[in-house]
Design an enzyme around this catalytic site. Structure first.
Site, PDB file in Angstrom:
ATOM      1  N   LYS A  26       0.698  -1.131   0.093  1.00 49.51           N
ATOM      2  CA  LYS A  26      -0.106   0.038  -0.056  1.00 49.51           C
ATOM      3  C   LYS A  26       0.798   1.225   0.010  1.00 49.51           C
ATOM      4  CE  LYS A  26      -1.934   1.455   3.975  1.00 49.51           C
ATOM      5  NZ  LYS A  26      -1.246   2.945   4.334  1.00 49.51           N
ATOM      6  N   ASN A  27       1.821   1.285   0.851  1.00 48.88           N
ATOM      7  CA  ASN A  27       2.636   2.588   0.829  1.00 48.88           C
ATOM      8  C   ASN A  27       3.640   2.541  -0.011  1.00 48.88           C
ATOM      9  OD1 ASN A  27       1.145   3.043   3.142  1.00 48.88           O
ATOM     10  ND2 ASN A  27       2.598   2.439   4.496  1.00 48.88           N
ATOM     11  N   ARG A  98      -4.492   9.674   4.477  1.00 48.82           N
ATOM     12  CA  ARG A  98      -3.000  10.578   4.820  1.00 48.82           C
ATOM     13  C   ARG A  98      -2.261  10.702   3.737  1.00 48.82           C
ATOM     14  NH1 ARG A  98      -0.328  13.902   8.454  1.00 48.82           N
ATOM     15  NH2 ARG A  98       2.073  13.820   7.708  1.00 48.82           N
ATOM     16  N   CYS A 122      -5.339   7.163   9.234  1.00 45.99           N
ATOM     17  CA  CYS A 122      -5.351   6.545  10.427  1.00 45.99           C
ATOM     18  C   CYS A 122      -5.253   7.483  11.725  1.00 45.99           C
ATOM     19  CB  CYS A 122      -4.382   5.451  10.590  1.00 45.99           C
ATOM     20  SG  CYS A 122      -4.750   3.902   9.573  1.00 45.99           S
ATOM     21  N   ARG A 127      -0.312  13.914  13.662  1.00 45.92           N
ATOM     22  CA  ARG A 127       0.031  13.594  12.306  1.00 45.92           C
ATOM     23  C   ARG A 127      -0.052  15.112  11.560  1.00 45.92           C
ATOM     24  NH1 ARG A 127      -1.969   8.432   9.450  1.00 45.92           N
ATOM     25  NH2 ARG A 127      -0.009   8.464   8.577  1.00 45.92           N
ATOM     26  N   PRO A 128       0.948  16.037  12.194  1.00 48.47           N
ATOM     27  CA  PRO A 128       0.908  17.449  11.591  1.00 48.47           C
ATOM     28  C   PRO A 128       1.624  17.408  10.183  1.00 48.47           C
ATOM     29  CG  PRO A 128       2.701  17.169  13.334  1.00 48.47           C
ATOM     30  CD  PRO A 128       1.741  15.772  13.194  1.00 48.47           C
ATOM     31  N   ILE A 129       1.626  18.579   9.389  1.00 43.45           N
ATOM     32  CA  ILE A 129       2.253  18.503   8.039  1.00 43.45           C
ATOM     33  C   ILE A 129       3.259  19.797   8.027  1.00 43.45           C
ATOM     34  CG2 ILE A 129       0.481  17.258   7.021  1.00 43.45           C
ATOM     35  CD1 ILE A 129      -0.585  20.162   5.787  1.00 43.45           C
ATOM     36  N   ASP A 130       3.659  19.889   9.405  1.00 40.02           N
ATOM     37  CA  ASP A 130       4.359  21.471   9.510  1.00 40.02           C
ATOM     38  C   ASP A 130       5.830  21.219   8.616  1.00 40.02           C
ATOM     39  OD1 ASP A 130       4.955  19.302  11.131  1.00 40.02           O
ATOM     40  OD2 ASP A 130       5.878  20.443  12.774  1.00 40.02           O
ATOM     41  N   ASP A 319       4.330  -0.022  12.285  1.00 41.46           N
ATOM     42  CA  ASP A 319       3.170  -0.537  11.816  1.00 41.46           C
ATOM     43  C   ASP A 319       2.972  -2.005  12.182  1.00 41.46           C
ATOM     44  OD1 ASP A 319       3.166   1.155   8.066  1.00 41.46           O
ATOM     45  OD2 ASP A 319       2.553   1.764  10.378  1.00 41.46           O
ATOM     46  N   ILE A 341       7.258   6.511  17.569  1.00 39.67           N
ATOM     47  CA  ILE A 341       6.706   7.282  16.120  1.00 39.67           C
ATOM     48  C   ILE A 341       5.691   8.060  16.451  1.00 39.67           C
ATOM     49  CG2 ILE A 341       6.618   7.189  13.871  1.00 39.67           C
ATOM     50  CD1 ILE A 341       9.264   6.180  14.352  1.00 39.67           C
TER      51      ILE A 341
HETATM   52  C1  EPZ Z   1       4.054   6.798   6.780  1.00 42.18           C
HETATM   53  O1  EPZ Z   1       3.076   7.702   7.321  1.00 42.18           O
HETATM   54  C2  EPZ Z   1       3.075   5.602   6.541  1.00 42.18           C
HETATM   55  N1  EPZ Z   1       2.167   5.896   5.541  1.00 42.18           N
HETATM   56  C3  EPZ Z   1       2.593   5.116   7.818  1.00 42.18           C
HETATM   57  O2  EPZ Z   1       1.860   3.894   7.657  1.00 42.18           O
HETATM   58  C4  EPZ Z   1       3.672   4.671   8.655  1.00 42.18           C
HETATM   59  O3  EPZ Z   1       3.299   4.188  10.054  1.00 42.18           O
HETATM   60  C5  EPZ Z   1       4.511   5.908   8.733  1.00 42.18           C
HETATM   61  O4  EPZ Z   1       5.069   6.461   7.489  1.00 42.18           O
HETATM   62  C6  EPZ Z   1       6.040   5.771   9.818  1.00 42.18           C
HETATM   63  O5  EPZ Z   1       6.465   4.698   9.151  1.00 42.18           O
HETATM   64  C7  EPZ Z   1       2.328   6.141   4.291  1.00 42.18           C
HETATM   65  O6  EPZ Z   1       3.249   5.637   3.671  1.00 42.18           O
HETATM   66  C8  EPZ Z   1       0.990   6.215   3.361  1.00 42.18           C
HETATM   67  P1  EPZ Z   1       5.551  10.027   9.221  1.00 42.18           P
HETATM   68  P2  EPZ Z   1       3.613   9.307   7.476  1.00 42.18           P
HETATM   69  O7  EPZ Z   1       5.620  11.402   8.307  1.00 42.18           O
HETATM   70  O8  EPZ Z   1       4.576   9.449   6.469  1.00 42.18           O
HETATM   71  C9  EPZ Z   1       5.759  13.178  12.291  1.00 42.18           C
HETATM   72  C10 EPZ Z   1      -0.115   2.654   7.444  1.00 42.18           C
HETATM   73  O9  EPZ Z   1      -1.075   1.918   8.396  1.00 42.18           O
HETATM   74  N2  EPZ Z   1       5.719  14.323  11.412  1.00 42.18           N
HETATM   75  O10 EPZ Z   1       6.682   9.347   8.895  1.00 42.18           O
HETATM   76  O11 EPZ Z   1       2.521  10.019   7.617  1.00 42.18           O
HETATM   77  C11 EPZ Z   1       4.621  12.258  12.621  1.00 42.18           C
HETATM   78  O12 EPZ Z   1       3.524  13.021  13.198  1.00 42.18           O
HETATM   79  C12 EPZ Z   1       0.225   3.949   7.734  1.00 42.18           C
HETATM   80  O13 EPZ Z   1       0.236   2.113   6.435  1.00 42.18           O
HETATM   81  C13 EPZ Z   1       5.348  15.647  11.691  1.00 42.18           C
HETATM   82  O14 EPZ Z   1       5.657  15.945  12.817  1.00 42.18           O
HETATM   83  O15 EPZ Z   1       4.532   9.139   8.727  1.00 42.18           O
HETATM   84  C14 EPZ Z   1       5.132  11.050  13.265  1.00 42.18           C
HETATM   85  O16 EPZ Z   1       5.160  11.217  14.410  1.00 42.18           O
HETATM   86  C15 EPZ Z   1       0.047   4.659   9.310  1.00 42.18           C
HETATM   87  N3  EPZ Z   1       5.532  16.776  10.943  1.00 42.18           N
HETATM   88  C16 EPZ Z   1       6.665  11.082  12.518  1.00 42.18           C
HETATM   89  O17 EPZ Z   1       6.784  12.399  12.077  1.00 42.18           O
HETATM   90  C17 EPZ Z   1       5.074  16.365   9.564  1.00 42.18           C
HETATM   91  O18 EPZ Z   1       4.936  17.173   8.800  1.00 42.18           O
HETATM   92  C18 EPZ Z   1       6.853  10.007  11.498  1.00 42.18           C
HETATM   93  O19 EPZ Z   1       5.787  10.264  10.630  1.00 42.18           O
HETATM   94  C19 EPZ Z   1       5.329  14.922   9.224  1.00 42.18           C
HETATM   95  C20 EPZ Z   1       5.442  14.075  10.255  1.00 42.18           C
END
Ligand code: EPZ
Length: 443
Positions: A26-27, A98, A122, A127-130, A319, A341
């Protein structure tokens, strides 16, 4: 109408057996579909998982004016963005996915503007996007947010620069790689995520003409093409889903005598298989398969408990934190789960405690698991994709019947999951909750 699963537990007996084929990740399919925006023609992806998230991403692209096809028989998903006519992501779909945020980079890189809502998906934390907004601004974009809609604009085109991501983010790394591919000049992305899905996307961009190097390491260099689009060069194949593979291995350890997990990449799962092997699970690691054999002769109580600390790849994947917690409930001793995480990813433990698990929650990031304890079937509510599968594993290991609601989450991330489980001998049935049948739930 909402589907739910009804499962007859095996009461700790290892009666499942057979082979399971792992589907495309999926990812991995989601970023490669988003990459279609960078191309001047049709991009076709083989081994695309037939799951709702693939369909949602195709709907998002189609709402932007792309031509999309999904041959669900052949598992080929295609997108042609030659005639995109919108740069605003569909709010309703984006709030459920997401990964919609991954489209922000390619659209901004190609059109110099993009609008999108705070993405959904999920509920495992805030899950910020900053990081996305900060890094796009560093590349020259002007950003504003009004009523939950982000608008980024860069009419003169993104500029290559050095960008340090304060947190290793998978989707931020992916979308910035794609934005950089169309920027003017070179971009040096630092503190990148190293997940296999990031490397797979970089490989696809490279084979399509982008000068990109370093994916899979913390630093990725991208030579921007100043808006020159890519031309499709043959089909890409989606890599196997390491999270699905890991889930089946954990299920097998608890419930199967002989199990072969096929079409997987064992190298993507070393953080998981090394822990299970050390705990006493009889794993045989092949080239593209992982086999459990003679496991039926090993009572779960023989497995030793251990600590799990989730970590960015190649560390233990967040995950698989929930599925591994189920394993720990059946292993001897006490282990600590440390979810580093996400701050909202331990909610499923309430349902495991209801089933009889010896779990103590210390805070939003830590729980301890004392095993082995027998689990009893219950009415369970899957809170997200990955925890939903963890509850299915718990229900199969448990004594008695369970019902698991929110199967719609499982259908977002796993292809034909109940069929695959039934092929191994699991007594699992998909049922539909209709108004009149609310009383169908037995607890
Ligand atoms: C990806 O999510 C995966 N999703 C997630 O899988 C997976 O759990 C995650 O990576 C970690 O491995 C996809 O690839 C579609 P991150 P993502 O940005 O990219 C923080 C599943 O079930 N963060 O790596 O959204 C965030 O809050 C899903 O398949 C910020 O603070 O995760 C987290 O604490 C669930 N600011 C950390 O970074 C931001 O702008 C890592 O999140 C972005 C993220």
């Amino acid at each position: 109408m909402d589907d739910y699963f009804e499962i007859e537990g095996l009461a700790g007996k290892k009666l499942l057996s057979g082979e399971v084929e792992i589907s495309g990740a999926k990812n991995a399919v989601l970023p490669l579909l988003a990459a279609g925006v960078l191309f001047d023609g049709k991009v076709s992806l083989e081994n695309a998982p037939i799951i709702n998230d693939t369909r949602r991403m195709l709907e998002l692209l189609s709402a932007l004016g792309a031509k999309t096809e999904f041959d669900e028989f052949a598992g080929v998903a295609s997108v042609n963005c030659a005639s995109l006519d919108s740069h605003s992501l569909d709010v309703e779909i984006s709030k459920r996915l997401r990964a919609s945020i991954i489209l922000s980079g390619p659209i901004l890189g190609r059109y110099g503007e993009v609008e999108f809502p705070h993405p959904g998906g999920c509920v495992i934390g805030e899950r910020p996007i900053d990081i996305f907004v900060e890094c796009f601004s560093k590349m020259g974009a002007r950003a504003e947010e009004r009523d939950g809609i982000y608008r980024l604009e860069c009419s003169e085109g993104l500029k290559g620069t050095e960008v340090f991501m304060r947190i290793q983010s998978v989707t931020a790394t992916e979308t910035l790689m794609m934005a950089a591919a169309l920027a003017k000049g070179e971009t040096n992305l630092k503190n990148c995520a190293m997940e296999p899905e990031v490397a797979a996307l970089a490989g696809f961009l490279r084979q399509s003409g982008v000068e990109i190097e370093g994916a899979g390491t913390p630093t990725i260099k991208v030579k921007g093409r100043a808006g020159r689009l890519l031309s499709p060069r043959g089909r890409a194949k989606i890599i196997p889903d390491r999270i699905e593979a890991g889930s089946f291995i954990i299920l097998g350890a608890l419930c199967a005598d002989e199990l072969v997990v096929k079409n997987c990449v064992p190298a993507h799962l070393e953080a998981v298989t090394s822990l299970l092997a050390a705990a006493g699970v009889p794993l045989d690691i092949g080239q593209d398969f992982i086999r459990l054999s003679g496991n039926g002769r090993t009572a779960n109580s023989v497995f030793k408990n251990f600590n799990v600390r989730t970590h960015e790849y190649p560390g233990f994947p967040t995950d698989l934190q929930a599925p591994m917690a189920v394993f720990l409930t059946q292993a001897s001793g006490e282990g600590l789960i440390f979810e580093t995480i996400f701050e909202g990813r331990l909610g499923y433990t309430e349902d495991l405690i209801k089933m009889g698990a010896g779990i103590k929650i210390w805070d939003a990031h830590r729980a301890s698991v004392k095993g082995p304890t027998p689990l009893n079937g219950r009415l369970l509510e899957g809170p997200d994709i990955r925890a939903g599968l963890a509850l299915v594993i718990a229900a199969l290991a448990a004594e008695g019947r369970s019902q698991i609601t929110n199967v719609r989450y499982l259908d977002r991330g796993y292809e034909r999951i109940d069929e695959k489980l039934r092929s191994l001998g699991a007594l699992i049935e998909r049922k539909t909750l209709t108004r009149s049948k609310d009383s169908a739930l037995i607890f």
